[in-house]
Design a protein around this motif. Structure first.
Motif, PDB file in Angstrom:
ATOM      1  N   GLU A 100       0.861  -1.182   0.000  1.00  0.00           N
ATOM      2  CA  GLU A 100       0.000   0.000   0.000  1.00  0.00           C
ATOM      3  C   GLU A 100       0.897   1.231   0.000  1.00  0.00           C
ATOM      4  N   PRO A 101       0.412   2.356  -0.539  1.00  0.00           N
ATOM      5  CA  PRO A 101       1.224   3.575  -0.499  1.00  0.00           C
ATOM      6  C   PRO A 101       1.688   3.883   0.920  1.00  0.00           C
ATOM      7  N   GLY A 102       2.984   4.149   1.041  1.00  0.00           N
ATOM      8  CA  GLY A 102       3.556   4.467   2.343  1.00  0.00           C
ATOM      9  C   GLY A 102       4.167   3.291   3.060  1.00  0.00           C
ATOM     10  N   ASP A 103       3.873   2.070   2.619  1.00  0.00           N
ATOM     11  CA  ASP A 103       4.504   0.904   3.237  1.00  0.00           C
ATOM     12  C   ASP A 103       6.012   0.948   3.012  1.00  0.00           C
ATOM     13  N   GLU A 104       6.748   0.537   4.016  1.00  0.00           N
ATOM     14  CA  GLU A 104       8.198   0.496   3.901  1.00  0.00           C
ATOM     15  C   GLU A 104       8.663  -0.881   3.445  1.00  0.00           C
ATOM     16  N   VAL A 105       9.658  -0.870   2.574  1.00  0.00           N
ATOM     17  CA  VAL A 105      10.266  -2.097   2.048  1.00  0.00           C
ATOM     18  C   VAL A 105      11.755  -2.037   2.347  1.00  0.00           C
ATOM     19  N   ILE A 106      12.246  -3.023   3.054  1.00  0.00           N
ATOM     20  CA  ILE A 106      13.678  -3.110   3.324  1.00  0.00           C
ATOM     21  C   ILE A 106      14.330  -3.937   2.226  1.00  0.00           C
ATOM     22  N   ALA A 107      15.356  -3.365   1.609  1.00  0.00           N
ATOM     23  CA  ALA A 107      16.105  -4.062   0.562  1.00  0.00           C
ATOM     24  C   ALA A 107      17.586  -3.993   0.889  1.00  0.00           C
ATOM     25  N   LEU A 108      18.309  -5.041   0.524  1.00  0.00           N
ATOM     26  CA  LEU A 108      19.740  -5.085   0.779  1.00  0.00           C
ATOM     27  C   LEU A 108      20.460  -4.279  -0.293  1.00  0.00           C
ATOM     28  N   GLU A 109      21.145  -3.243   0.158  1.00  0.00           N
ATOM     29  CA  GLU A 109      21.869  -2.334  -0.732  1.00  0.00           C
ATOM     30  C   GLU A 109      23.320  -2.797  -0.843  1.00  0.00           C
ATOM     31  N   PRO A 110      23.910  -2.853  -2.043  1.00  0.00           N
ATOM     32  CA  PRO A 110      23.372  -2.441  -3.342  1.00  0.00           C
ATOM     33  C   PRO A 110      22.335  -3.426  -3.856  1.00  0.00           C
ATOM     34  N   TYR A 111      21.399  -2.911  -4.661  1.00  0.00           N
ATOM     35  CA  TYR A 111      20.353  -3.780  -5.185  1.00  0.00           C
ATOM     36  C   TYR A 111      20.109  -3.497  -6.662  1.00  0.00           C
ATOM     37  N   TYR A 112      19.609  -4.542  -7.325  1.00  0.00           N
ATOM     38  CA  TYR A 112      19.276  -4.458  -8.749  1.00  0.00           C
ATOM     39  C   TYR A 112      18.339  -3.284  -8.979  1.00  0.00           C
ATOM     40  N   ASP A 113      18.566  -2.530 -10.048  1.00  0.00           N
ATOM     41  CA  ASP A 113      17.891  -1.240 -10.179  1.00  0.00           C
ATOM     42  C   ASP A 113      16.381  -1.334 -10.305  1.00  0.00           C
ATOM     43  N   SER A 114      15.850  -2.473 -10.776  1.00  0.00           N
ATOM     44  CA  SER A 114      14.396  -2.567 -10.900  1.00  0.00           C
ATOM     45  C   SER A 114      13.705  -2.615  -9.540  1.00  0.00           C
ATOM     46  N   TYR A 115      14.431  -2.993  -8.496  1.00  0.00           N
ATOM     47  CA  TYR A 115      13.817  -3.018  -7.168  1.00  0.00           C
ATOM     48  C   TYR A 115      13.326  -1.625  -6.782  1.00  0.00           C
ATOM     49  N   ALA A 116      14.207  -0.650  -6.915  1.00  0.00           N
ATOM     50  CA  ALA A 116      13.857   0.714  -6.525  1.00  0.00           C
ATOM     51  C   ALA A 116      12.692   1.235  -7.347  1.00  0.00           C
ATOM     52  N   ALA A 117      12.720   0.982  -8.665  1.00  0.00           N
ATOM     53  CA  ALA A 117      11.648   1.463  -9.529  1.00  0.00           C
ATOM     54  C   ALA A 117      10.321   0.778  -9.193  1.00  0.00           C
ATOM     55  N   SER A 118      10.348  -0.503  -8.910  1.00  0.00           N
ATOM     56  CA  SER A 118       9.113  -1.225  -8.603  1.00  0.00           C
ATOM     57  C   SER A 118       8.521  -0.769  -7.275  1.00  0.00           C
ATOM     58  N   ILE A 119       9.372  -0.542  -6.290  1.00  0.00           N
ATOM     59  CA  ILE A 119       8.883  -0.013  -5.016  1.00  0.00           C
ATOM     60  C   ILE A 119       8.240   1.351  -5.230  1.00  0.00           C
ATOM     61  N   ALA A 120       8.881   2.184  -6.040  1.00  0.00           N
ATOM     62  CA  ALA A 120       8.334   3.515  -6.310  1.00  0.00           C
ATOM     63  C   ALA A 120       6.996   3.433  -7.022  1.00  0.00           C
ATOM     64  N   MET A 121       6.889   2.569  -8.029  1.00  0.00           N
ATOM     65  CA  MET A 121       5.626   2.441  -8.756  1.00  0.00           C
ATOM     66  C   MET A 121       4.499   1.972  -7.849  1.00  0.00           C
ATOM     67  N   ALA A 122       4.835   1.173  -6.840  1.00  0.00           N
ATOM     68  CA  ALA A 122       3.825   0.686  -5.902  1.00  0.00           C
ATOM     69  C   ALA A 122       3.505   1.709  -4.821  1.00  0.00           C
TER      70      ALA A 122
END
Length: 407
Positions: A118-140
């Motif tokens: 849902e908008p505003g939900d936080e997603v923890i990702a291990l950095e560095p991460y594949y660039d589509s992760y950031a874009a997909s989180i943003a789109m969601a």
């Protein structure tokens, strides 16, 4: 009323404003314009097994998959994915309700995040991460929270591999501290691109304990599951206590069978999670890669000799490039998995990975990727550069010669 123009309002929505042309497109264009060896983008320069390519041709000729395949994927592939998970890891999935075929792992990641956030939900990702992760989180509409893998200080030499035993490591305390009341999901990748780290059983056990304790969903990208080296072991998170019911596992044919253009991936998860991901996926591609799905079903049923041979071949290539990079003066992190090597350019007197990679084609006739593009904290990745070794051995040897001659 005055007509709204692009000068009055940006055309690209603000969620995607930070994402322009990918670094892969930029570096591949540089490779073409300069005639350089492209060790940037992760695609092989040879095809996979001939019998699997012929299986795709056969499916085309037999008219299988030339029209829309079933939304969840062709039954043969869903059954093959389930059989693969059972045979390799002891994970039992119902091919009818717990397997979903996607247009590669990239769509699987996007569909999972669009479905589960849902908008505003936080997603923890291990950095560095594949660039589509950031874009997909943003789109969601989610908020990404990076937890940074950092290089350790161990540097014992391995002369056979031409690289050190240094590893990028996860700080489990930092991961635990990153979880808040707004955290919805952990997004993991092991074996990890770009660092080559493979999370250990001890690390995964702590991650599982945290997910259960805080009632978190986990999306785990395991596309390099068959590319683990030395004493590393790939352990699917879903095999650990309490995790099968909260984990969306993503796999892909491209990395394992060297047919990256076919774009065949899959999700395995409990019915409720698969149903959620399918709800989003049906409005992305709906379906894709029909004839290739039948071929991948046959590929997943190949004997263990194929997977062992594939891994052994990539191990040899890893060692060729690791030795060449070390000889050229780079500090090399020998990867435990994937087909990428991360290097530190500071021994070469360099510290800006972007500038280094943009100059490298003209200087050495080789293309690489600056790891900083995989970081929110760009400064943490500034001195690191990634090279792909999923190329012919003669290509890796020539790239090594060019790099050594440039310094």
């Amino acid at each position: 009323m005055a007509r709204m123009t692009s000068s009055a309002r940006p055309l690209l929505n603000r969620r995607l404003a930070e994402f322009g042309t990918t670094i892969f497109a930029e570096m591949s264009a540089l490779a073409t314009s300069t005639g350089s060896i492209n060790l940037g983008q992760g695609f092989p320069d040879t095809d996979g097994p001939e019998e699997i390519r012929e299986a795709a041709v056969r499916a085309l000729r037999d008219g299988r998959g030339n029209q829309y395949p079933p939304g969840p994927g062709v039954p043969e592939l869903r059954a093959a994915v389930a059989a693969h998970q059972e045979r390799r890891y002891g994970l039992s999935y119902d091919p009818d309700t717990e397997v979903l075929v996607t247009a590669g792992a990239t769509e699987a990641i996007a569909a999972a995040l669009l479905a589960l956030l849902e908008p505003g939900d936080e997603v923890i990702a291990l950095e560095p991460y594949y660039d589509s992760y950031a874009a997909s989180i943003a789109m969601a509409g989610g908020t990404r929270v990076p937890v940074t893998l950092r290089p350790d200080d161990a540097a014992s030499a391995d002369t056979a591999a031409g690289a050190s035993h240094r590893r990028f490591r996860l700080d489990l305390d930092e991961l635990r501290d990153a979880v808040t009341d707004r955290t919805r999901l952990l997004l993991l990748n092991t074996p990890h691109n770009p660092t080559g780290t493979v999370l250990t059983r001890a690390e995964l056990t702590e991650i599982a304990r945290l997910a259960v304790e805080r009632d978190l969903l986990v999306v785990t990208d395991e596309v390099y599951e068959h590319l683990v080296f030395d004493d590393a072991e790939h352990i699917p998170l879903a095999t650990l206590p309490g995790m099968r019911e909260r984990t969306v596992t993503i796999g892909s044919a491209g990395k394992t069978f060297s047919f990256t253009g076919w774009k065949v991936g899959w999700v395995t998860a409990p019915p409720a999670l698969v149903g959620a991901v399918r709800s989003a996926k049906q409005f992305l591609t709906y379906v894709a890669s029909g004839p290739f799905q039948y071929a991948v079903a046959e590929a997943l049923a190949l004997p263990d000799d194929y997977f062992d041979g594939f891994r052994a071949d990539m191990l040899r290539k890893r060692d060729v490039l690791a030795a060449g990079l070390t000889d050229a003066g780079f500090s090399v992190f020998r990867p435990q998995g994937t087909y990428f090597i991360t290097t530190d350019i500071r021994p070469l007197g360099e510290s800006d990975g972007f500038a280094f990679c943009r100059a490298l084609p003209e200087r050495a006739g080789v293309v690489a990727i600056p790891n900083a593009v995989f970081y929110d904290h760009r400064e943490a990745g500034a001195p690191f550069v990634r090279f792909a070794f999923c190329k012919r051995t003669d290509v890796l040897e020539e790239a090594s010669r060019r790099l050594k001659a440039a310094w």
